[in-house]
Design a protein around this motif. Structure first.
Motif, PDB file in Angstrom:
ATOM      1  N   UNK A   1     -10.468  -2.821  22.580  1.00 32.02           N
ATOM      2  CA  UNK A   1     -10.367  -2.772  21.131  1.00 32.02           C
ATOM      3  C   UNK A   1      -8.920  -3.024  20.697  1.00 32.02           C
ATOM      4  N   UNK A   2      -7.978  -2.383  21.383  1.00 27.87           N
ATOM      5  CA  UNK A   2      -6.565  -2.565  21.048  1.00 27.87           C
ATOM      6  C   UNK A   2      -6.157  -4.021  21.198  1.00 27.87           C
ATOM      7  N   UNK A   3      -6.530  -4.621  22.280  1.00 27.94           N
ATOM      8  CA  UNK A   3      -6.183  -6.027  22.518  1.00 27.94           C
ATOM      9  C   UNK A   3      -6.831  -6.929  21.477  1.00 27.94           C
ATOM     10  N   UNK A   4      -8.072  -6.658  21.134  1.00 27.45           N
ATOM     11  CA  UNK A   4      -8.776  -7.480  20.142  1.00 27.45           C
ATOM     12  C   UNK A   4      -8.085  -7.410  18.787  1.00 27.45           C
ATOM     13  N   UNK A  25      -4.767  -1.753  12.061  1.00 23.89           N
ATOM     14  CA  UNK A  25      -3.801  -0.678  12.306  1.00 23.89           C
ATOM     15  C   UNK A  25      -4.400   0.417  13.174  1.00 23.89           C
ATOM     16  N   UNK A  26      -5.575   0.880  12.811  1.00 25.29           N
ATOM     17  CA  UNK A  26      -6.194   1.979  13.564  1.00 25.29           C
ATOM     18  C   UNK A  26      -6.576   1.539  14.969  1.00 25.29           C
ATOM     19  N   UNK A  27      -7.114   0.352  15.099  1.00 25.35           N
ATOM     20  CA  UNK A  27      -7.591  -0.099  16.408  1.00 25.35           C
ATOM     21  C   UNK A  27      -6.466  -0.522  17.343  1.00 25.35           C
ATOM     22  N   UNK A  28      -5.267  -0.726  16.812  1.00 29.46           N
ATOM     23  CA  UNK A  28      -4.132  -1.028  17.681  1.00 29.46           C
ATOM     24  C   UNK A  28      -3.632   0.225  18.377  1.00 29.46           C
ATOM     25  N   UNK A  29      -3.761   1.362  17.733  1.00 23.38           N
ATOM     26  CA  UNK A  29      -3.158   2.596  18.224  1.00 23.38           C
ATOM     27  C   UNK A  29      -4.181   3.633  18.677  1.00 23.38           C
ATOM     28  N   UNK A  30      -5.201   3.866  17.875  1.00 25.17           N
ATOM     29  CA  UNK A  30      -6.137   4.971  18.133  1.00 25.17           C
ATOM     30  C   UNK A  30      -6.775   4.954  19.520  1.00 25.17           C
ATOM     31  N   UNK A  31      -7.267   3.813  20.015  1.00 18.00           N
ATOM     32  CA  UNK A  31      -7.918   3.858  21.329  1.00 18.00           C
ATOM     33  C   UNK A  31      -6.992   4.350  22.443  1.00 18.00           C
ATOM     34  N   UNK A  32      -5.713   4.057  22.320  1.00 18.64           N
ATOM     35  CA  UNK A  32      -4.776   4.495  23.355  1.00 18.64           C
ATOM     36  C   UNK A  32      -4.587   6.007  23.333  1.00 18.64           C
ATOM     37  N   UNK A  33      -4.681   6.599  22.152  1.00 15.04           N
ATOM     38  CA  UNK A  33      -4.531   8.040  22.019  1.00 15.04           C
ATOM     39  C   UNK A  33      -5.841   8.783  22.263  1.00 15.04           C
ATOM     40  N   UNK A  34      -6.935   8.155  21.892  1.00 18.87           N
ATOM     41  CA  UNK A  34      -8.243   8.804  21.918  1.00 18.87           C
ATOM     42  C   UNK A  34      -8.853   8.894  23.306  1.00 18.87           C
ATOM     43  N   UNK A  35      -8.712   7.880  24.096  1.00 21.89           N
ATOM     44  CA  UNK A  35      -9.459   7.757  25.354  1.00 21.89           C
ATOM     45  C   UNK A  35      -9.416   9.005  26.233  1.00 21.89           C
ATOM     46  N   UNK A  36      -8.254   9.563  26.525  1.00 20.12           N
ATOM     47  CA  UNK A  36      -8.258  10.713  27.434  1.00 20.12           C
ATOM     48  C   UNK A  36      -9.040  11.915  26.889  1.00 20.12           C
ATOM     49  N   UNK A  37      -8.828  12.266  25.638  1.00 17.11           N
ATOM     50  CA  UNK A  37      -9.515  13.437  25.079  1.00 17.11           C
ATOM     51  C   UNK A  37     -10.980  13.164  24.804  1.00 17.11           C
ATOM     52  N   UNK A  38     -11.273  11.970  24.380  1.00 15.12           N
ATOM     53  CA  UNK A  38     -12.671  11.630  24.129  1.00 15.12           C
ATOM     54  C   UNK A  38     -13.448  11.668  25.448  1.00 15.12           C
ATOM     55  N   UNK A  56     -10.257  11.545  14.101  1.00 12.16           N
ATOM     56  CA  UNK A  56      -8.922  12.128  13.976  1.00 12.16           C
ATOM     57  C   UNK A  56      -7.848  11.138  14.419  1.00 12.16           C
ATOM     58  N   UNK A  57      -8.014  10.588  15.611  1.00 11.88           N
ATOM     59  CA  UNK A  57      -7.007   9.661  16.121  1.00 11.88           C
ATOM     60  C   UNK A  57      -7.017   8.328  15.373  1.00 11.88           C
ATOM     61  N   UNK A  58      -8.146   7.962  14.810  1.00  9.74           N
ATOM     62  CA  UNK A  58      -8.196   6.755  13.972  1.00  9.74           C
ATOM     63  C   UNK A  58      -7.275   6.944  12.760  1.00  9.74           C
ATOM     64  N   UNK A  59      -7.363   8.112  12.132  1.00  4.06           N
ATOM     65  CA  UNK A  59      -6.462   8.397  11.004  1.00  4.06           C
ATOM     66  C   UNK A  59      -5.004   8.443  11.455  1.00  4.06           C
ATOM     67  N   UNK A  60      -4.743   9.115  12.577  1.00  4.87           N
ATOM     68  CA  UNK A  60      -3.366   9.160  13.069  1.00  4.87           C
ATOM     69  C   UNK A  60      -2.843   7.761  13.387  1.00  4.87           C
ATOM     70  N   UNK A  62      -3.762   4.918  11.968  1.00  3.42           N
ATOM     71  CA  UNK A  62      -3.477   4.248  10.689  1.00  3.42           C
ATOM     72  C   UNK A  62      -2.150   4.735  10.125  1.00  3.42           C
ATOM     73  N   UNK A  63      -1.975   6.050  10.091  1.00  2.00           N
ATOM     74  CA  UNK A  63      -0.745   6.618   9.534  1.00  2.00           C
ATOM     75  C   UNK A  63       0.475   6.143  10.317  1.00  2.00           C
ATOM     76  N   UNK A  64       0.370   6.155  11.641  1.00  2.00           N
ATOM     77  CA  UNK A  64       1.487   5.707  12.471  1.00  2.00           C
ATOM     78  C   UNK A  64       1.854   4.255  12.171  1.00  2.00           C
ATOM     79  N   UNK A  65       0.860   3.405  12.071  1.00  2.00           N
ATOM     80  CA  UNK A  65       1.139   1.995  11.807  1.00  2.00           C
ATOM     81  C   UNK A  65       1.763   1.792  10.423  1.00  2.00           C
ATOM     82  N   UNK A  66       1.301   2.547   9.430  1.00  2.00           N
ATOM     83  CA  UNK A  66       1.908   2.447   8.107  1.00  2.00           C
ATOM     84  C   UNK A  66       3.366   2.888   8.186  1.00  2.00           C
ATOM     85  N   UNK A  67       3.618   3.989   8.893  1.00  2.00           N
ATOM     86  CA  UNK A  67       4.997   4.450   9.072  1.00  2.00           C
ATOM     87  C   UNK A  67       5.849   3.415   9.776  1.00  2.00           C
TER      88      UNK A  67
END
Length: 184
Positions: A1-4, A25-38, A56-60, A62-67
């Protein structure tokens, strides 16, 4: 997803809308953060936690990418060029916030310039964006997204909360630093 989503970002040929931006934005970052806990939630058979962690990580993400996009406009994102996203015509929340406030005629002119790839008016466009409410608007969207993430985190068990709190703290810190650039 991140690569796509990284590939999707490179394939764009113009200013995009918020829905597309947030997906990227969400798909660039969230999968990398989500995978271990999910993965842990799946192994534990906790399907509700799995869904909450993903949202939760999808929102994080998005927020990270906006920042990061805000930091880009001040040259504080590690890139070599201030407003490098604008120069490369890469999706950026600040640029989208700016375009949203333009009149139809001004939007058409801006989008024509943006799609052309011409760098002749790059500095002027960057200055127009920085002198507008675009950074503040992007910051508001970023903090609203962080708020949604924090609300989702309240639905997780103490075990999951203990793991995500440090990650959330780092992302909130990065977003706050990016937003503080706007205040200076």
């Amino acid at each position: 997803r991140t690569t796509a989503r990284e590939a999707m970002e490179l394939e764009l040929d113009g200013v995009l809308d918020w829905e597309s931006y947030l997906t990227i934005a969400a798909d660039k970052t969230a999968p990398l953060l989500t995978a271990p806990l999910q993965g842990i939630a799946v192994m534990a058979g906790d399907h509700q936690a799995e869904k909450t962690i993903s949202a939760y990580f999808r929102d994080l993400g998005e927020a990270y990418q906006i920042g990061n996009d805000i930091a880009n406009f001040y040259g504080n994102d590690g890139a070599k060029l201030i407003a490098g996203d604008l120069a490369r015509r890469t999706p950026n929340a600040v640029t989208l916030s700016f375009v949203d406030k333009l009149t139809a005629d001004d939007r058409s002119v801006f989008e024509q310039w943006y799609k052309s790839g011409d760098i002749e008016y790059l500095a002027k466009s960057r200055d127009n964006i920085l002198n507008s409410d675009a950074v503040g608007d992007a910051s508001q969207r970023m903090f609203a997204t962080l708020g949604r993430a924090e609300q989702k985190a309240t639905h997780l068990s103490a075990e999951f909360s203990n793991v995500i709190t440090p990650v959330q703290g780092l992302i909130v810190q990065a977003c706050t630093m990016a937003s503080n650039n706007n205040a200076s």
